[in-house]
Write a protein that holds these residues in place. Structure first.
Motif, PDB file in Angstrom:
ATOM      1  N   VAL A  74       0.872  -1.167   0.000  1.00  0.00           N
ATOM      2  CA  VAL A  74       0.000   0.000   0.000  1.00  0.00           C
ATOM      3  C   VAL A  74       0.913   1.221   0.000  1.00  0.00           C
ATOM      4  CG1 VAL A  74      -1.846   1.226   1.193  1.00  0.00           C
ATOM      5  CG2 VAL A  74      -1.746  -1.272   1.285  1.00  0.00           C
ATOM      6  N   ASN A  75       0.812   2.056  -1.041  1.00  0.00           N
ATOM      7  CA  ASN A  75       1.747   3.167  -1.213  1.00  0.00           C
ATOM      8  C   ASN A  75       1.025   4.391  -1.786  1.00  0.00           C
ATOM      9  OD1 ASN A  75       4.442   4.207  -1.073  1.00  0.00           O
ATOM     10  ND2 ASN A  75       4.538   4.083  -3.306  1.00  0.00           N
ATOM     11  N   PRO A  76       0.908   5.454  -0.982  1.00  0.00           N
ATOM     12  CA  PRO A  76       1.339   5.643   0.401  1.00  0.00           C
ATOM     13  C   PRO A  76       0.669   4.636   1.341  1.00  0.00           C
ATOM     14  CG  PRO A  76       0.801   7.753  -0.603  1.00  0.00           C
ATOM     15  CD  PRO A  76       0.327   6.697  -1.529  1.00  0.00           C
ATOM     16  N   ASN A  77       1.434   4.311   2.399  1.00  0.00           N
ATOM     17  CA  ASN A  77       0.978   3.254   3.282  1.00  0.00           C
ATOM     18  C   ASN A  77      -0.113   3.751   4.231  1.00  0.00           C
ATOM     19  OD1 ASN A  77       1.189   1.724   6.040  1.00  0.00           O
ATOM     20  ND2 ASN A  77       2.128   0.368   4.558  1.00  0.00           N
ATOM     21  N   GLY A 130       1.336   6.033   6.931  1.00  0.00           N
ATOM     22  CA  GLY A 130       1.364   7.347   6.313  1.00  0.00           C
ATOM     23  C   GLY A 130       2.639   7.669   5.576  1.00  0.00           C
ATOM     24  N   ARG A 131       3.488   6.648   5.313  1.00  0.00           N
ATOM     25  CA  ARG A 131       4.749   6.876   4.617  1.00  0.00           C
ATOM     26  C   ARG A 131       4.613   6.505   3.140  1.00  0.00           C
ATOM     27  NH1 ARG A 131       4.729   9.091   8.646  1.00  0.00           N
ATOM     28  NH2 ARG A 131       6.204   9.000  10.373  1.00  0.00           N
ATOM     29  N   HIS A 132       5.440   7.142   2.317  1.00  0.00           N
ATOM     30  CA  HIS A 132       5.390   6.911   0.876  1.00  0.00           C
ATOM     31  C   HIS A 132       6.767   6.500   0.372  1.00  0.00           C
ATOM     32  CE1 HIS A 132       5.811   8.420  -3.366  1.00  0.00           C
ATOM     33  NE2 HIS A 132       4.764   7.629  -3.466  1.00  0.00           N
ATOM     34  N   GLU A 187      -2.930   2.232  -4.401  1.00  0.00           N
ATOM     35  CA  GLU A 187      -2.603   3.652  -4.448  1.00  0.00           C
ATOM     36  C   GLU A 187      -3.797   4.532  -4.038  1.00  0.00           C
ATOM     37  OE1 GLU A 187       0.949   3.679  -7.809  1.00  0.00           O
ATOM     38  OE2 GLU A 187      -1.034   4.494  -8.347  1.00  0.00           O
ATOM     39  N   ALA A 188      -4.515   4.110  -3.021  1.00  0.00           N
ATOM     40  CA  ALA A 188      -5.699   4.861  -2.608  1.00  0.00           C
ATOM     41  C   ALA A 188      -5.380   6.304  -2.242  1.00  0.00           C
ATOM     42  CB  ALA A 188      -6.377   4.161  -1.424  1.00  0.00           C
ATOM     43  N   TYR A 189      -4.156   6.580  -1.776  1.00  0.00           N
ATOM     44  CA  TYR A 189      -3.811   7.915  -1.284  1.00  0.00           C
ATOM     45  C   TYR A 189      -2.749   8.602  -2.140  1.00  0.00           C
ATOM     46  CZ  TYR A 189      -6.189   5.803   2.644  1.00  0.00           C
ATOM     47  OH  TYR A 189      -7.122   5.163   3.421  1.00  0.00           O
ATOM     48  N   VAL A 190      -2.504   8.087  -3.340  1.00  0.00           N
ATOM     49  CA  VAL A 190      -1.394   8.611  -4.146  1.00  0.00           C
ATOM     50  C   VAL A 190      -1.601  10.059  -4.549  1.00  0.00           C
ATOM     51  CG1 VAL A 190      -2.243   7.923  -6.436  1.00  0.00           C
ATOM     52  CG2 VAL A 190       0.232   7.955  -5.977  1.00  0.00           C
ATOM     53  N   GLY A 191      -2.846  10.503  -4.663  1.00  0.00           N
ATOM     54  CA  GLY A 191      -3.089  11.887  -5.034  1.00  0.00           C
ATOM     55  C   GLY A 191      -2.485  12.881  -4.065  1.00  0.00           C
TER      56      GLY A 191
END
Length: 575
Positions: A357-360, A364-366, A389-393
């Motif tokens: 998972v990235n960002p994890n 919360g780390r990328h 990549e749910a939080y890649v934005g």
């Protein structure tokens, strides 16, 4: 009967009962003039106590892996029992009941409490020294001998073990009626939930229970601070809102496009991807269940990053039954994903699937996309990678591996539209894969998988290229302001992230995360206890979603009150 974490008064009784049983009654230890029995682990373990109206009846001791050593270390070298080196192994020790109460079922109840406490800290394996005279009890609750025998004084022990998953299955199955009886009759004061969820998977979202899952009291949504799930604090695109409200009667009665073709086209255009590299789902969990169910079996080997999003462990371990290993992130390294170490771990081709998972979430780390891509490129052809990549934005869409996934059959990228596009309620997600892989996923997709509201809202959101980027930037500002405000918490480590959440690491001698979360709920503030996700969190880490300024202020105030209330009681057994 009450079951609770031990108080200082309980510990005095425990030490005396240990002497009466293990020195005077059993002869395991010499009798001493003080009439108390302690050992080096007493300052690092946890005691659970069963008590009735007349006082304590029995206790059990739990030693977590972060204690640094186990009671078994006095008798066995780690080479003799290598599982003691695993970071998710917990030891159950010195289960003891008052001599006159040993037929009252207190021992079985304490073993159940021990299992739940360990499960609540993401323990996956239990080890115990089972006295000869209690072997039937240990076997009856699911523990099995390892073949190792230990003699201490005049007492003979079998070294026993069990997986927490197997013990949980027993609690949900053969022992379900007994567990229900305990639920009705036992005053449960242990700092972990009494019973596992029916599916065994711990999720956030308890806040909706406070709002009302029967939807009769939806006005409560204005009173509850929802920071235990990572829904966006901002509204969806006005165009998405208009799509959902323009003709509600038509939208709700009309069947959607069978294959979500319009949404596929919109994703392809917005992300500059070939449309034949895409497949859609009703949220990322839908894609995970379908894809993993197709690719994996009980013989498959899977590598999960730990800590990581709990749904992946649930699907691979509990639903499919794969052989799952963990790639451990380290708090001392700031939870950084070492992609070189990860590449080395998969180089021999032992894993059928690697999940990142990235960002994890939840650290919360990328990891930079270039580094992660290099790890995929260095892996064998038979190793598949799933990158969420749910939080890649929040770090920039240029950091997405989606273009690479469209060309390399080893990689699949999954993207939820819930968090970045404020569409959690309509459930829309997509994956990107090499066209032959994507085609297989589309064949596995039922017709009308996404409802018309989801398709309309997702398409409108993707086309509104100006609405979201300023809100993503505003999220960073709100997050850092929240970090600064939370810094006033005494001895609490505030860990920021690249996404829409922060974490609190409570002091080792402070309240458990479970107690902290419970106390915040007294103020209608819901934050997330991360303890069930990984033993690396040591039962003392809380995740908080970023909200707007006023709600963030409520959250900070509730956290301050929680520490004020709980800190004085720490030494009274709240930890």
């Amino acid at each position: 009967m009450q079951v609770r974490n031990a108080t200082p008064e309980d510990r005095t009784w425990i030490h005396k009962l240990r002497h009466r049983v293990y020195a005077e009654e059993l002869g395991q230890h010499p009798v001493n003039a003080d009439g108390v029995l302690v050992d080096a682990l007493d300052g690092r373990n946890v005691y659970l106590v069963a008590a009735d109206a007349d006082g304590p009846v029995g206790f059990v001791s739990l030693t977590p892996p972060w204690a640094g050593s186990f009671g078994l270390d006095k008798y066995l070298g780690r080479e003799e029992l290598p599982l003691l080196d695993e970071p998710d192994v917990f030891e159950v020790r010195i289960l003891t009941v008052e001599p006159g109460r040993r037929s009252a079922g207190a021992a079985t109840l304490l073993m159940y409490a021990a299992m739940r406490w360990i499960a609540g800290r993401a323990g996956r394996t239990i080890v115990a020294m089972g006295r000869d005279d209690l072997l039937d009890l240990y076997r009856g609750v699911g523990l099995v001998p390892t073949g190792r025998v230990i003699t201490s004084g005049t007492v003979r022990f079998e070294v026993m073990t069990a997986s927490v998953a197997d013990l949980t299955a027993l609690a949900l199955g053969p022992f379900a009626s007994l567990v229900q009886q305990w639920r009705d009759e036992v005053d449960w004061q242990v700092d972990t939930p009494f019973a596992p969820r029916a599916d065994g998977c711990e999720h956030g979202g308890a806040s909706f229970g406070a709002i009302g899952t029967d939807f009769r009291t939806l006005e409560r949504r204005r009173e509850v601070a929802v920071a235990d799930v990572l829904d966006a604090w901002f509204p969806p695109s006005p165009h998405a809102q208009a799509a959902l409200t323009e003709d509600v009667a038509w939208m709700t009665r009309s069947s959607p496009p069978t294959d979500a073709g319009g949404l596929l086209d919109a994703i392809a255009e917005a992300r500059d991807l070939p449309v034949d590299s895409l497949a859609v789902g009703a949220g990322s969990s839908d894609l995970v269940f379908r894809a993993f169910g197709q690719w994996l079996s009980r013989e498959s080997r899977v590598l999960l990053v730990d800590p990581g999003y709990g749904e992946y462990a649930h699907v691979t371990e509990r639903v499919i039954g794969c052989q799952v290993d963990r790639f451990r992130l380290r708090h001392a390294e700031g939870w950084r994903l070492d992609t070189e170490r990860l590449a080395a771990a998969v180089r021999d081709g032992a894993y059928d699937l690697v999940v990142v998972v990235n960002p994890n979430n939840p650290t919360g780390r990328h990891a930079p996309a270039a580094e992660l891509r290099a790890a995929v490129e260095a892996s064998p052809a038979g190793t598949r990678w799933w990158v969420d990549e749910a939080y890649v934005g929040y770090v920039g869409l240029h950091e997405s591996l989606a273009p690479f996934a469209a060309t390399d059959p080893r990689l699949v990228v999954c993207t939820s539209m819930s968090k970045m596009y404020a569409l959690s309620g309509v459930r829309a997600a997509y994956l990107v894969a090499e066209p032959t892989v994507a085609a297989t996923m589309r064949r596995l997709t039922p017709p009308w998988q996404l409802g018309l509201p989801a398709q309309l809202a997702a398409v409108a959101a993707l086309r509104d290229v100006d609405h979201y980027p300023p809100l993503w930037q505003r999220t960073h500002d709100l997050r850092e302001a929240l970090v600064a405000d939370l810094a006033v918490l005494d001895e609490v480590q505030v860990e920021s992230s690249v996404a829409n959440f922060v974490c609190l690491r409570l002091p080792a001698d402070g309240p458990s995360a479970t107690r902290f979360v419970e106390q915040c709920r007294q103020d209608d503030v819901y934050v997330r206890d991360l303890s069930p996700l990984s033993p690396s969190y040591e039962g003392r880490t809380v995740r908080i979603a970023v909200r707007e300024e006023a709600e963030n202020a409520r959250i900070v105030a509730a956290c301050l009150r929680a520490m004020e209330v709980l800190r004085p009681s720490v030494r009274a057994g709240a930890s």
